[in-house]
Design a protein around this motif. Structure first.
Motif, PDB file in Angstrom:
ATOM      1  N   LEU A   1       4.655  -7.471   0.307  1.00 19.82           N
ATOM      2  CA  LEU A   1       4.026  -6.333  -0.786  1.00 19.82           C
ATOM      3  C   LEU A   1       3.291  -7.141  -2.102  1.00 19.82           C
ATOM      4  CD1 LEU A   1       7.173  -4.718  -1.958  1.00 19.82           C
ATOM      5  CD2 LEU A   1       5.604  -3.299  -0.875  1.00 19.82           C
ATOM      6  N   ALA A   2       3.341  -8.640  -2.233  1.00 23.45           N
ATOM      7  CA  ALA A   2       1.849  -8.947  -2.439  1.00 23.45           C
ATOM      8  C   ALA A   2       0.525  -9.414  -2.352  1.00 23.45           C
ATOM      9  CB  ALA A   2       2.642 -10.124  -3.352  1.00 23.45           C
ATOM     10  N   GLY A   3       0.978  -9.361  -0.444  1.00 26.32           N
ATOM     11  CA  GLY A   3      -0.337  -9.222   0.256  1.00 26.32           C
ATOM     12  C   GLY A   3      -0.766  -7.842   0.562  1.00 26.32           C
ATOM     13  N   LEU A   4       0.108  -6.745   0.087  1.00 29.19           N
ATOM     14  CA  LEU A   4      -1.008  -5.199   0.579  1.00 29.19           C
ATOM     15  C   LEU A   4      -0.731  -4.702  -1.222  1.00 29.19           C
ATOM     16  CD1 LEU A   4      -0.242  -2.542   1.676  1.00 29.19           C
ATOM     17  CD2 LEU A   4       2.076  -1.784   0.831  1.00 29.19           C
ATOM     18  N   TYR A   5      -0.715  -5.763  -1.866  1.00 30.93           N
ATOM     19  CA  TYR A   5      -1.848  -5.436  -3.557  1.00 30.93           C
ATOM     20  C   TYR A   5      -2.798  -6.597  -4.126  1.00 30.93           C
ATOM     21  CZ  TYR A   5       0.138  -0.466  -4.048  1.00 30.93           C
ATOM     22  OH  TYR A   5       0.281   0.696  -4.135  1.00 30.93           O
ATOM     23  N   HIS A   6      -2.162  -7.544  -2.781  1.00 30.44           N
ATOM     24  CA  HIS A   6      -3.316  -8.901  -3.507  1.00 30.44           C
ATOM     25  C   HIS A   6      -4.444  -8.691  -4.153  1.00 30.44           C
ATOM     26  CE1 HIS A   6      -5.573  -8.999   0.380  1.00 30.44           C
ATOM     27  NE2 HIS A   6      -6.019  -9.732   0.033  1.00 30.44           N
TER      28      HIS A   6
ATOM     29  N   GLN B   1       9.525   1.694   6.074  1.00 30.65           N
ATOM     30  CA  GLN B   1       7.987   2.485   6.322  1.00 30.65           C
ATOM     31  C   GLN B   1       7.483   3.611   5.159  1.00 30.65           C
ATOM     32  OE1 GLN B   1       6.327   0.518   8.406  1.00 30.65           O
ATOM     33  NE2 GLN B   1       8.029  -0.240   8.113  1.00 30.65           N
ATOM     34  N   PRO B   2       8.654   4.722   4.881  1.00 25.41           N
ATOM     35  CA  PRO B   2       8.042   5.432   4.149  1.00 25.41           C
ATOM     36  C   PRO B   2       7.907   4.868   2.620  1.00 25.41           C
ATOM     37  CG  PRO B   2      10.083   6.165   4.664  1.00 25.41           C
ATOM     38  CD  PRO B   2       9.886   4.793   5.681  1.00 25.41           C
ATOM     39  N   GLU B   3       8.634   4.529   2.073  1.00 23.34           N
ATOM     40  CA  GLU B   3       7.818   3.909   0.895  1.00 23.34           C
ATOM     41  C   GLU B   3       6.556   2.395   0.595  1.00 23.34           C
ATOM     42  OE1 GLU B   3       9.863   0.065  -2.042  1.00 23.34           O
ATOM     43  OE2 GLU B   3      10.809   0.622  -0.983  1.00 23.34           O
ATOM     44  N   ILE B   4       6.305   2.148   1.826  1.00 24.65           N
ATOM     45  CA  ILE B   4       5.182   1.593   2.189  1.00 24.65           C
ATOM     46  C   ILE B   4       4.326   2.338   2.662  1.00 24.65           C
ATOM     47  CG2 ILE B   4       3.600  -0.478   3.405  1.00 24.65           C
ATOM     48  CD1 ILE B   4       5.700  -1.929   2.129  1.00 24.65           C
ATOM     49  N   ALA B   5       4.399   3.353   2.600  1.00 24.33           N
ATOM     50  CA  ALA B   5       3.052   4.609   2.790  1.00 24.33           C
ATOM     51  C   ALA B   5       3.130   4.929   1.787  1.00 24.33           C
ATOM     52  CB  ALA B   5       4.197   5.696   3.996  1.00 24.33           C
ATOM     53  N   ALA B   6       4.359   4.958   0.926  1.00 22.77           N
ATOM     54  CA  ALA B   6       3.608   5.515  -0.422  1.00 22.77           C
ATOM     55  C   ALA B   6       3.271   4.683  -1.582  1.00 22.77           C
ATOM     56  CB  ALA B   6       5.103   6.083  -1.164  1.00 22.77           C
ATOM     57  N   MET B   7       3.343   3.548  -0.908  1.00 25.62           N
ATOM     58  CA  MET B   7       2.329   2.563  -1.589  1.00 25.62           C
ATOM     59  C   MET B   7       1.331   2.806  -1.376  1.00 25.62           C
ATOM     60  SD  MET B   7       5.546  -0.647  -1.864  1.00 25.62           S
ATOM     61  CE  MET B   7       7.292  -0.259  -3.412  1.00 25.62           C
ATOM     62  N   THR B   8       0.873   2.532  -0.227  1.00 26.98           N
ATOM     63  CA  THR B   8      -0.013   2.448   0.318  1.00 26.98           C
ATOM     64  C   THR B   8      -1.331   3.849   0.318  1.00 26.98           C
ATOM     65  OG1 THR B   8       0.857   1.137   2.383  1.00 26.98           O
ATOM     66  CG2 THR B   8      -1.214   2.356   2.821  1.00 26.98           C
TER      67      THR B   8
END
Length: 106
Positions: A55-60, A8-15
């Motif tokens: 991650l590809a979905g988050l950045y697609h 979650q912290p990693e995804i939060a940073a990527m978001t």
């Protein structure tokens, strides 16, 4: 990449990076581009997709798409995104951005 709660912290940073690139202020069906990207990521996680696919979905839409021209980053600087989300996920993002939706999603 970590899994479960540790992810979650990693995804939060990527978001947050997507928000800094303007995704929170870009209109998209159903709200903003950022909200759409987060929904896609959550759905892929719910389906049990591999972390790189999530991650590809988050950045697609990072490079824009044939159906959504607004880009958050440059295809000419792919190495920068790969350093953030990993090479496999970046290749999927690039591939998706390269698709002609008239054929891939009629």
């Amino acid at each position: 990449m970590a899994t479960g709660r540790h992810q979650q912290p990693e995804i939060a940073a990527m978001t947050e990076l997507l928000a800094l690139r303007g995704a929170a202020g870009i209109s998209h069906p159903g709200g903003t581009l950022l909200a759409h990207l987060q929904r896609v990521h959550a759905l892929l996680a719910q389906w049990g997709a591999r972390p790189a696919v999530q991650l590809a979905g988050l950045y697609h839409a990072f490079y824009g798409t044939n159906g959504f021209a607004t880009a958050l980053g440059s295809r000419g600087r792919r190495d920068e995104l790969a350093a953030i989300i990993g090479e496999e996920a970046e290749r999927l993002v690039y591939f998706y951005a390269s698709c002609d939706r008239r054929y891939s999603y009629p």
